[in-house]
Design an enzyme around this catalytic site. Structure first.
Site, mmCIF file in Angstrom:
data_model
loop_
_atom_site.group_PDB
_atom_site.id
_atom_site.type_symbol
_atom_site.label_atom_id
_atom_site.label_comp_id
_atom_site.label_asym_id
_atom_site.label_seq_id
_atom_site.Cartn_x
_atom_site.Cartn_y
_atom_site.Cartn_z
ATOM 1 N N ILE A 39 5.235 -4.557 9.898
ATOM 2 C CA ILE A 39 5.417 -4.070 8.530
ATOM 3 C C ILE A 39 5.065 -2.591 8.598
ATOM 4 O O ILE A 39 3.904 -2.218 8.712
ATOM 5 C CB ILE A 39 4.568 -4.867 7.533
ATOM 6 C CG1 ILE A 39 5.057 -6.331 7.518
ATOM 7 C CG2 ILE A 39 4.653 -4.245 6.138
ATOM 8 C CD1 ILE A 39 4.288 -7.247 6.593
ATOM 9 N N ARG B 218 -9.105 -0.438 4.379
ATOM 10 C CA ARG B 218 -8.931 -0.145 2.963
ATOM 11 C C ARG B 218 -9.708 -1.115 2.066
ATOM 12 O O ARG B 218 -10.155 -0.730 0.988
ATOM 13 C CB ARG B 218 -7.440 -0.191 2.585
ATOM 14 C CG ARG B 218 -6.649 1.018 3.057
ATOM 15 C CD ARG B 218 -5.230 0.974 2.557
ATOM 16 N NE ARG B 218 -4.461 2.135 2.976
ATOM 17 C CZ ARG B 218 -4.262 3.233 2.252
ATOM 18 N NH1 ARG B 218 -4.797 3.325 1.047
ATOM 19 N NH2 ARG B 218 -3.529 4.234 2.711
ATOM 20 N N LYS C 4 -0.040 -10.240 8.108
ATOM 21 C CA LYS C 4 0.074 -8.839 8.505
ATOM 22 C C LYS C 4 -1.323 -8.384 8.894
ATOM 23 O O LYS C 4 -2.222 -8.328 8.052
ATOM 24 C CB LYS C 4 0.609 -7.988 7.356
ATOM 25 C CG LYS C 4 0.589 -6.487 7.652
ATOM 26 C CD LYS C 4 0.977 -5.671 6.424
ATOM 27 C CE LYS C 4 0.887 -4.167 6.697
ATOM 28 N NZ LYS C 4 1.222 -3.362 5.493
ATOM 29 N N TYR D 248 -2.538 -10.552 4.285
ATOM 30 C CA TYR D 248 -2.573 -9.138 4.667
ATOM 31 C C TYR D 248 -4.017 -8.713 4.846
ATOM 32 O O TYR D 248 -4.787 -8.652 3.884
ATOM 33 C CB TYR D 248 -1.877 -8.316 3.582
ATOM 34 C CG TYR D 248 -1.860 -6.820 3.765
ATOM 35 C CD1 TYR D 248 -2.143 -6.199 4.982
ATOM 36 C CD2 TYR D 248 -1.538 -5.986 2.687
ATOM 37 C CE1 TYR D 248 -2.123 -4.823 5.119
ATOM 38 C CE2 TYR D 248 -1.511 -4.606 2.811
ATOM 39 C CZ TYR D 248 -1.808 -4.035 4.031
ATOM 40 O OH TYR D 248 -1.777 -2.660 4.164
ATOM 41 N N TYR E 140 -12.654 -4.077 -2.676
ATOM 42 C CA TYR E 140 -13.770 -3.551 -3.458
ATOM 43 C C TYR E 140 -14.848 -4.586 -3.762
ATOM 44 O O TYR E 140 -16.027 -4.296 -3.633
ATOM 45 C CB TYR E 140 -13.289 -2.903 -4.778
ATOM 46 C CG TYR E 140 -14.402 -2.174 -5.511
ATOM 47 C CD1 TYR E 140 -14.850 -0.937 -5.059
ATOM 48 C CD2 TYR E 140 -15.020 -2.732 -6.618
ATOM 49 C CE1 TYR E 140 -15.887 -0.276 -5.697
ATOM 50 C CE2 TYR E 140 -16.058 -2.077 -7.270
ATOM 51 C CZ TYR E 140 -16.486 -0.851 -6.800
ATOM 52 O OH TYR E 140 -17.518 -0.204 -7.432
ATOM 53 N N THR F 145 0.830 -1.205 0.000
ATOM 54 C CA THR F 145 0.000 0.000 0.000
ATOM 55 C C THR F 145 0.865 1.256 0.000
ATOM 56 O O THR F 145 0.624 2.193 -0.769
ATOM 57 C CB THR F 145 -0.917 0.009 1.234
ATOM 58 O OG1 THR F 145 -1.673 -1.196 1.272
ATOM 59 C CG2 THR F 145 -1.859 1.198 1.204
#
Length: 291
Positions: free
Chosen positions: A203, A138, A161, A133, A107, A44
């Site tokens: 991270i 997001r 993560k 992840y 999305y 990201t």
């Protein structure tokens, strides 16, 4: 097991918007000298949404070349298309990346079963170790701990993560995953607590500007040296907070430009850091003795 400070490295760009590989190599050298344990490329923070597939691959290959095996390379290879995620992960494996970082599909809002099948399909297509992840802020979709447990028995799914900053959730995960399953946080602000509770590293966005301090923080927190970890974290608190005054990576790219490490160019739809936040970031850098 890979442990410590893993930098979610920015993607340097020239003032004309082209990728700046010379600046990337310089940043990687700085991180290696500073004790960063791994380079997470095209995540990201690396503006993965706005680099092309060709650029994405170039960045992974360049990072493998520049590190020369001195630290781990974790290639961001996630996508909301399972076929694209497989393509990117196969590529990362073919050029010698050590791990892939695969984000929850964004999305399209898959179910837990859909997320399980997505990651299972990627794992079955490659041999490279995969780090899951989860960043629901997001992606909207949230990978549940129960689904992580199901995925953790797949041999090349080796870690996660977790960017939720939910320490109760992290504690539950620590108690249920296999002993060799790595747990990293994606939230700098709660990273010290996460590692003191049993996490294996972070991270990190903050590591982009404070690699040595983040490496120290991780070392002491993982070792359980609470007093020293707290002291180091206190220096970093303002950065943990203020590097998110606007959407990541807007502030951190501005900070690196302010430090003279690279151009601050960022691709649309993200824009340069608003002037009202410049002094805030400068103050956070001063508090960490970076400038």
């Amino acid at each position: 097991m890979l442990q410590g400070s893993l930098v979610a490295i920015v993607t340097p760009m020239k003032d004309n918007g082209e990728l700046d590989f010379a600046a990337l190599e310089s940043l990687i050298e700085w991180h290696i000298e500073s004790g960063t344990a791994g380079i997470v490329i095209v995540g990201t923070t690396g503006e993965s949404p706005t680099v092309s597939v060709e650029e994405h691959k170039e960045l992974i290959a360049a990072t493998v070349k520049y590190t020369r095996g001195r630290v781990a390379v974790i290639a961001g290879t996630g996508a909301n298309s399972t076929a694209e995620a497989i393509e990117l992960t196969r590529y990362a494996e073919s050029v010698g990346a050590d791990y892939s970082l695969s984000v929850v599909p964004y999305y399209n809002k898959p179910t837990q079963q859909g997320m399980y099948e997505h990651f299972k399909a990627i794992a079955e297509a490659v041999s490279i170790p995969i780090i899951l992840y989860n960043v629901p802020g997001r992606t909207v979709a949230d990978l549940a701990n129960d689904t992580v447990i199901k995925l953790s028995v797949i041999s090349n799914i080796v870690g996660i993560k977790d960017a939720t900053a939910d320490l109760y959730r992290a504690s539950d995960l620590f108690s249920r995953v296999p002993a060799n399953f790595a747990c990293y946080t994606g939230d700098d602000g709660s990273a010290a607590a996460f590692m003191l509770m049993g996490g294996h590293g972070v991270i990190s966005v903050t590591a982009n500007v404070a690699p040595a301090l983040m490496a120290q923080l991780c070392h002491h927190a993982i070792q359980g040296d609470t007093k020293i970890a707290r002291a180091v974290n206190d220096k970093l608190l303002a950065l943990h907070r203020d590097l998110f005054v606007e959407a990541n990576p807007i502030p951190v790219k501005w900070a690196l430009a302010e430090m003279g490490k690279m151009s601050g160019y960022i691709r649309l739809p993200l824009t340069a850091l608003s002037e009202q936040h410049h002094d805030t970031i400068r103050a956070a850098l001063r508090r960490a003795d970076i400038v």
